[in-house]
Scaffold this motif. Structure first.
Motif, mmCIF file in Angstrom:
data_model
loop_
_atom_site.group_PDB
_atom_site.id
_atom_site.type_symbol
_atom_site.label_atom_id
_atom_site.label_comp_id
_atom_site.label_asym_id
_atom_site.label_seq_id
_atom_site.Cartn_x
_atom_site.Cartn_y
_atom_site.Cartn_z
ATOM 1 N N ASP A 62 1.485 -5.264 7.899
ATOM 2 C CA ASP A 62 0.838 -4.451 6.870
ATOM 3 C C ASP A 62 1.751 -4.214 5.672
ATOM 4 O O ASP A 62 1.279 -3.827 4.591
ATOM 5 C CB ASP A 62 0.423 -3.084 7.443
ATOM 6 N N LEU A 63 3.044 -4.438 5.860
ATOM 7 C CA LEU A 63 4.011 -4.125 4.814
ATOM 8 C C LEU A 63 4.498 -5.355 4.048
ATOM 9 O O LEU A 63 4.884 -5.247 2.867
ATOM 10 C CB LEU A 63 5.219 -3.404 5.433
ATOM 11 N N ILE A 64 4.494 -6.495 4.697
ATOM 12 C CA ILE A 64 5.032 -7.716 4.063
ATOM 13 C C ILE A 64 4.250 -8.044 2.794
ATOM 14 O O ILE A 64 3.013 -8.086 2.783
ATOM 15 C CB ILE A 64 4.996 -8.910 5.045
ATOM 16 N N GLY A 65 5.018 -8.222 1.699
ATOM 17 C CA GLY A 65 4.417 -8.559 0.415
ATOM 18 C C GLY A 65 4.131 -7.358 -0.459
ATOM 19 O O GLY A 65 3.811 -7.503 -1.639
ATOM 20 N N LYS A 66 4.233 -6.145 0.113
ATOM 21 C CA LYS A 66 3.980 -4.935 -0.665
ATOM 22 C C LYS A 66 5.224 -4.539 -1.449
ATOM 23 O O LYS A 66 6.357 -4.810 -1.048
ATOM 24 C CB LYS A 66 3.581 -3.788 0.275
ATOM 25 N N LYS A 67 4.991 -3.858 -2.570
ATOM 26 C CA LYS A 67 6.099 -3.337 -3.365
ATOM 27 C C LYS A 67 6.146 -1.817 -3.222
ATOM 28 O O LYS A 67 5.119 -1.134 -3.326
ATOM 29 C CB LYS A 67 5.929 -3.733 -4.832
ATOM 30 N N ALA A 68 7.344 -1.305 -2.940
ATOM 31 C CA ALA A 68 7.516 0.125 -2.692
ATOM 32 C C ALA A 68 8.729 0.624 -3.472
ATOM 33 O O ALA A 68 9.479 -0.157 -4.064
ATOM 34 C CB ALA A 68 7.695 0.384 -1.200
ATOM 35 N N ILE A 69 8.903 1.948 -3.450
ATOM 36 C CA ILE A 69 10.066 2.561 -4.107
ATOM 37 C C ILE A 69 11.138 2.826 -3.054
ATOM 38 O O ILE A 69 10.844 3.358 -1.974
ATOM 39 C CB ILE A 69 9.677 3.877 -4.802
ATOM 40 N N ILE A 70 12.374 2.446 -3.380
ATOM 41 C CA ILE A 70 13.472 2.687 -2.455
ATOM 42 C C ILE A 70 14.607 3.413 -3.171
ATOM 43 O O ILE A 70 14.720 3.371 -4.399
ATOM 44 C CB ILE A 70 14.010 1.370 -1.847
ATOM 45 N N VAL A 71 15.430 4.094 -2.358
ATOM 46 C CA VAL A 71 16.674 4.690 -2.867
ATOM 47 C C VAL A 71 17.777 3.689 -2.542
ATOM 48 O O VAL A 71 18.020 3.373 -1.371
ATOM 49 C CB VAL A 71 16.973 6.042 -2.195
ATOM 50 N N THR A 72 18.436 3.179 -3.581
ATOM 51 C CA THR A 72 19.388 2.096 -3.356
ATOM 52 C C THR A 72 20.823 2.561 -3.149
ATOM 53 O O THR A 72 21.650 1.794 -2.633
ATOM 54 C CB THR A 72 19.376 1.125 -4.556
ATOM 55 N N ASN A 73 21.151 3.789 -3.573
ATOM 56 C CA ASN A 73 22.562 4.189 -3.532
ATOM 57 C C ASN A 73 22.876 5.205 -2.430
ATOM 58 O O ASN A 73 23.798 5.993 -2.551
ATOM 59 C CB ASN A 73 23.019 4.723 -4.894
ATOM 60 N N LEU A 74 22.083 5.178 -1.367
ATOM 61 C CA LEU A 74 22.445 5.990 -0.195
ATOM 62 C C LEU A 74 23.590 5.314 0.544
ATOM 63 O O LEU A 74 23.681 4.077 0.579
ATOM 64 C CB LEU A 74 21.248 6.130 0.758
ATOM 65 N N PHE B 153 3.527 2.988 -2.296
ATOM 66 C CA PHE B 153 3.403 1.634 -2.842
ATOM 67 C C PHE B 153 3.142 1.707 -4.351
ATOM 68 O O PHE B 153 2.471 2.628 -4.836
ATOM 69 C CB PHE B 153 2.269 0.874 -2.160
ATOM 70 N N VAL B 154 3.650 0.722 -5.095
ATOM 71 C CA VAL B 154 3.471 0.709 -6.547
ATOM 72 C C VAL B 154 3.134 -0.701 -7.018
ATOM 73 O O VAL B 154 3.360 -1.672 -6.298
ATOM 74 C CB VAL B 154 4.750 1.201 -7.286
#
Length: 279
Positions: free
Chosen positions: A230-242, A269-270
């Motif tokens: 269900d998630l593959i190919g979706k675009k989401a927001i992540i925190v990169t500097n944790l 999702f965005v």
């Protein structure tokens, strides 16, 4: 009983016995006790004294057995006297309770059709006027529905606990400055691969393209709400500097943003370009 056997009319109190004198003496002595309590501000003791007069009146009922007197026409005068003494005891109780329970006392006076309410009238026993017609007796206090009351208490407790929890959660959210907020690097990333972690029922491991040119691995506890496909190919927001951490032995290099309400979780999702900075 006064309504039933005397059409509600208060009878003379001249058919006396020794036991009547004991009740009268107890009532007058109660007034003295309450006076002493008032002088020394012992409110609880004053109320206890009044309640003891009520108990003594109940005992008087057991001693005189008005229900038995009512069965014998020859003892009707005695029944009238017993009921008179009980009404006068109730009047004493009502006057003494009026500083503590004024509304209840007024209801009692109304049912007795009695306007002799002053404290000075308690100097003698026998102020109620014979020949007066009393009103209809009705319960002063409603019977408690135990099941309903317990249910209401439980509902109030649940509401109070929910409000307390919400307040605690509200207090736990610390305010931050705009500079603190901008320390978080939020970017759009595309989920390239996703799989369950064998050692966990909660975690999913995914590879993401965050626009940096190097795939990023993130471990997220969303397996309960999402299947990998269900998630593959979706675009989401992540925190990169944790700071990277290991979860079930797998390295997690960031965090996937999601929302939670009523125990349900939804990933944010965005539809934005990979690598776009969220600000």
């Amino acid at each position: 009983m006064l309504n039933k056997y005397f059409d509600g009319v208060i009878q003379p109190s001249d058919c006396t016995e020794e036991i009547d004198g004991e009740l009268k003496a107890y009532a007058l002595d109660t007034v003295k006790k309450v006076d002493e309590c008032f002088k020394t501000y012992r409110v609880a003791d004053a109320i206890e004294a009044v309640l003891n007069l009520a108990k003594r009146s109940n005992k008087y009922i057991d001693e005189t057995m008005p229900w038995a007197l009512a069965k014998d026409e020859d003892k009707k005068a005695r029944l009238g006297t017993v009921l008179y003494n009980l009404l006068e005891s109730i009047r004493f109780i009502s006057v003494l309770l009026s500083p503590f329970m004024p509304e209840t006392s007024e209801k009692i006076f109304a049912q007795m059709n009695c306007d002799i309410k002053d404290y000075a009238s308690l100097s003698e026993f026998g102020a109620i006027k014979e020949g007066t017609k009393v009103g209809t007796a009705v319960p002063l206090f409603q019977r408690i529905d135990t099941e309903k009351m317990l249910k209401e208490i439980a509902e109030k407790n649940e509401k109070a606990q929910a409000e307390e929890k919400a307040e605690e959660e509200k207090e736990e959210i610390a305010e931050i400055s705009i500079d603190d907020f901008f320390k978080s690097d939020l970017r759009v990333a595309k989920i390239l691969e996703c799989e369950k972690i064998k050692k966990s029922n909660k975690l999913l491991k995914m590879q993401l393209d965050d626009g940096s040119g190097t795939p990023r691995q993130i471990v997220s506890g969303i397996a309960k709400w999402y299947a990998p496909e269900d998630l593959i190919g979706k675009k989401a927001i992540i925190v990169t500097n944790l700071k990277p951490v290991k979860l079930c032995g797998e390295l997690s290099q960031g965090m996937l943003l999601s929302g939670e309400k009523d125990g349900e979780v939804a990933v944010t999702f965005v539809d934005l370009p990979v690598g776009a900075k969220i600000c």
